[in-house]
Structures are given as C-alpha cells and as structure tokens.
Design a protein around this motif. Structure first.
Motif, PDB file in Angstrom:
ATOM      1  N   GLY A 165     -13.627   1.036  -1.811  1.00  0.00           N
ATOM      2  CA  GLY A 165     -12.552   1.697  -2.538  1.00  0.00           C
ATOM      3  C   GLY A 165     -11.670   0.655  -3.191  1.00  0.00           C
ATOM      4  O   GLY A 165     -11.283  -0.321  -2.549  1.00  0.00           O
ATOM      5  N   CYS A 166     -11.384   0.818  -4.479  1.00  0.00           N
ATOM      6  CA  CYS A 166     -10.483  -0.085  -5.212  1.00  0.00           C
ATOM      7  C   CYS A 166      -9.312   0.738  -5.724  1.00  0.00           C
ATOM      8  O   CYS A 166      -9.507   1.665  -6.515  1.00  0.00           O
TER       9      CYS A 166
ATOM     10  N   MET B 174      -4.107  -5.055  -6.500  1.00  0.00           N
ATOM     11  CA  MET B 174      -5.320  -4.282  -6.271  1.00  0.00           C
ATOM     12  C   MET B 174      -5.576  -4.324  -4.772  1.00  0.00           C
ATOM     13  O   MET B 174      -5.479  -5.384  -4.145  1.00  0.00           O
ATOM     14  N   VAL B 175      -5.877  -3.158  -4.211  1.00  0.00           N
ATOM     15  CA  VAL B 175      -6.227  -3.059  -2.797  1.00  0.00           C
ATOM     16  C   VAL B 175      -7.680  -2.627  -2.729  1.00  0.00           C
ATOM     17  O   VAL B 175      -8.061  -1.603  -3.297  1.00  0.00           O
ATOM     18  N   ILE B 176      -8.492  -3.443  -2.053  1.00  0.00           N
ATOM     19  CA  ILE B 176      -9.925  -3.164  -1.919  1.00  0.00           C
ATOM     20  C   ILE B 176     -10.219  -2.894  -0.448  1.00  0.00           C
ATOM     21  O   ILE B 176      -9.830  -3.673   0.420  1.00  0.00           O
ATOM     22  N   VAL B 177     -10.901  -1.787  -0.184  1.00  0.00           N
ATOM     23  CA  VAL B 177     -11.333  -1.459   1.164  1.00  0.00           C
ATOM     24  C   VAL B 177     -12.855  -1.519   1.191  1.00  0.00           C
ATOM     25  O   VAL B 177     -13.516  -0.905   0.360  1.00  0.00           O
ATOM     26  N   VAL B 178     -13.389  -2.260   2.139  1.00  0.00           N
ATOM     27  CA  VAL B 178     -14.833  -2.291   2.379  1.00  0.00           C
ATOM     28  C   VAL B 178     -15.027  -1.724   3.781  1.00  0.00           C
ATOM     29  O   VAL B 178     -14.481  -2.250   4.749  1.00  0.00           O
TER      30      VAL B 178
ATOM     31  N   MET C 136      -7.443 -13.925  -0.227  1.00  0.00           N
ATOM     32  CA  MET C 136      -6.660 -12.725  -0.522  1.00  0.00           C
ATOM     33  C   MET C 136      -5.211 -12.934  -0.080  1.00  0.00           C
ATOM     34  O   MET C 136      -4.917 -13.796   0.739  1.00  0.00           O
ATOM     35  N   ASP C 137      -4.306 -12.113  -0.621  1.00  0.00           N
ATOM     36  CA  ASP C 137      -2.894 -12.225  -0.270  1.00  0.00           C
ATOM     37  C   ASP C 137      -2.567 -11.532   1.046  1.00  0.00           C
ATOM     38  O   ASP C 137      -1.645 -11.924   1.745  1.00  0.00           O
ATOM     39  N   LYS C 138      -3.333 -10.498   1.376  1.00  0.00           N
ATOM     40  CA  LYS C 138      -3.106  -9.761   2.619  1.00  0.00           C
ATOM     41  C   LYS C 138      -4.443  -9.179   3.058  1.00  0.00           C
ATOM     42  O   LYS C 138      -5.186  -8.645   2.236  1.00  0.00           O
ATOM     43  N   VAL C 139      -4.758  -9.298   4.359  1.00  0.00           N
ATOM     44  CA  VAL C 139      -6.004  -8.766   4.902  1.00  0.00           C
ATOM     45  C   VAL C 139      -5.701  -8.037   6.199  1.00  0.00           C
ATOM     46  O   VAL C 139      -5.003  -8.564   7.069  1.00  0.00           O
ATOM     47  N   GLU C 140      -6.218  -6.815   6.299  1.00  0.00           N
ATOM     48  CA  GLU C 140      -6.069  -6.029   7.516  1.00  0.00           C
ATOM     49  C   GLU C 140      -7.446  -5.520   7.913  1.00  0.00           C
ATOM     50  O   GLU C 140      -8.272  -5.225   7.051  1.00  0.00           O
ATOM     51  N   ILE C 141      -7.662  -5.409   9.227  1.00  0.00           N
ATOM     52  CA  ILE C 141      -8.926  -4.883   9.724  1.00  0.00           C
ATOM     53  C   ILE C 141      -8.629  -3.693  10.622  1.00  0.00           C
ATOM     54  O   ILE C 141      -7.765  -3.760  11.487  1.00  0.00           O
TER      55      ILE C 141
ATOM     56  N   THR D 291      -5.844  -7.143  -0.082  1.00  0.00           N
ATOM     57  CA  THR D 291      -4.885  -6.971  -1.173  1.00  0.00           C
ATOM     58  C   THR D 291      -4.765  -8.273  -1.958  1.00  0.00           C
ATOM     59  O   THR D 291      -4.637  -9.352  -1.383  1.00  0.00           O
ATOM     60  N   LYS D 292      -4.808  -8.155  -3.286  1.00  0.00           N
ATOM     61  CA  LYS D 292      -4.592  -9.298  -4.176  1.00  0.00           C
ATOM     62  C   LYS D 292      -3.516  -8.896  -5.176  1.00  0.00           C
ATOM     63  O   LYS D 292      -3.651  -7.897  -5.886  1.00  0.00           O
ATOM     64  N   PHE D 293      -2.407  -9.647  -5.209  1.00  0.00           N
ATOM     65  CA  PHE D 293      -1.322  -9.347  -6.136  1.00  0.00           C
ATOM     66  C   PHE D 293      -1.654  -9.872  -7.525  1.00  0.00           C
ATOM     67  O   PHE D 293      -2.313 -10.900  -7.683  1.00  0.00           O
ATOM     68  N   LEU D 294      -1.200  -9.144  -8.530  1.00  0.00           N
ATOM     69  CA  LEU D 294      -1.420  -9.502  -9.924  1.00  0.00           C
ATOM     70  C   LEU D 294      -0.341 -10.482 -10.351  1.00  0.00           C
ATOM     71  O   LEU D 294       0.845 -10.188 -10.248  1.00  0.00           O
ATOM     72  N   GLN D 295      -0.774 -11.661 -10.802  1.00  0.00           N
ATOM     73  CA  GLN D 295       0.168 -12.676 -11.284  1.00  0.00           C
ATOM     74  C   GLN D 295       0.452 -12.400 -12.754  1.00  0.00           C
ATOM     75  O   GLN D 295      -0.464 -12.193 -13.529  1.00  0.00           O
ATOM     76  N   ARG D 296       1.689 -12.398 -13.114  1.00  0.00           N
ATOM     77  CA  ARG D 296       2.072 -12.093 -14.499  1.00  0.00           C
ATOM     78  C   ARG D 296       1.916 -13.303 -15.396  1.00  0.00           C
ATOM     79  O   ARG D 296       1.825 -14.438 -14.949  1.00  0.00           O
ATOM     80  N   ASP D 297       1.936 -13.078 -16.727  1.00  0.00           N
ATOM     81  CA  ASP D 297       1.690 -14.117 -17.723  1.00  0.00           C
ATOM     82  C   ASP D 297       2.606 -15.326 -17.606  1.00  0.00           C
ATOM     83  O   ASP D 297       2.191 -16.436 -17.849  1.00  0.00           O
TER      84      ASP D 297
END
Length: 163
Positions: free
Chosen positions: A69-70, A77-81, A123-128, A139-145
C-alpha cells in the motif's frame, strides 16, 4: 482521526522473487509523480525491495501474497509491505535492531538483520506490526525544492549580492 492521504494505491502480488522488481518499478513511478528526488527514489526502491524480499524469504512455507500500500500525503509517502504468513517474535526482533557493529565482518551479521537495518537507515520512519502476519510501515518525507537548490552548500545570491 489521522490525516487523510491525497492518493492511495494498493497491489497484491505473489510472494515470489520475480515480482519484487514490479514493486520497485511501481514505487519508483509513484514517487517520481509525487516529486521525490532521484536519490530519495533510489532509497525508496531499495527499502521496498528489502521489505518484499523479507516476505519472499520468510513469510510462507509454500505460496502466499505480498500486499503493498502506498499512501501519498502533501509532505510524505507511507508504504506498507504486508504478508499474512508466518509471524515472528516482535520483541525478539526489536532487541536485535540497532546499529550494525562496524568491527564485525559482514558475513557475521545475522540473517535478515542487515535488511531491516538498511530499511531503517534509508527511510525517515519505520514501524513493524506483527499482529496478523507482518507489516512493515515505511515513511519517507518529501523534501521541497529549496533544499535541493542549495544542496552543494552554497547559498543562492541575494539581490544585494547580484549588484
């Protein structure tokens, strides 16, 4: 409750090594569309591939599915595997997490330990969560320009400096 995602994409694929590349390409495309930098996209691809490989290698005796899930937000962006295969002892796993001992040869690292360490470092944050199968939430945060423009450490000239 929590913040609602702008978009949410889900995939279910056979837990087979040949489908890990499909997940990498999908996450890469989603991250590119969301505006992530090349380096962040590479980090996302490696982390999601490691998480999927853990499912392929450890979750099932015979066959099963990987659920991906993205969720896209304005700033992350939060990705769940996830799998619904064999679970593992989360407390024991947490005890094993931490910095890799740089004095040990890489061959002496415990199997699976390097993959989770790598995911955590990229990644910026990982939970199990291991209540029903195993889910890794990354979780990976979006870095701005403005961060990217001055990535070399040299500030952009102000109007006063241009004159």
């Amino acid at each position: 409750m929590g913040e609602k995602p702008i978009d949410h994409i889900e995939l279910k694929l056979p837990a087979k090594a040949e489908y890990v590349g499909v997940v990498r390409l999908t996450v890469s495309g989603i991250a590119s569309r969301a505006g992530y930098s090349y380096d962040d996209i590479e980090d996302l691809k490696i982390a999601v591939a490691e998480a999927c490989t853990n499912v392929v290698d450890h979750a099932y005796q015979d066959s099963g599915l990987i659920g991906i899930g993205c969720s896209l937000y304005t700033d992350k962006m939060v990705i769940v595997v996830a799998d619904n295969g064999q679970s593992f002892d989360l407390e024991k796993l947490k005890e094993g997490l931490g910095p890799v001992d740089g004095t040990k040869p890489i061959g002496e690292l415990e199997e699976g330990g390097l993959g989770l360490f790598l995911i955590d470092s990229l990644m910026d944050k990982v939970e199990i969560n291991g209540k029903a199968g195993v889910a890794i939430v990354m979780t990976k945060f979006l870095q701005r320009d403005e961060v990217e423009q001055n990535a070399d450490g040299v500030p952009a000239p102000t109007n006063a400096q241009k004159q």
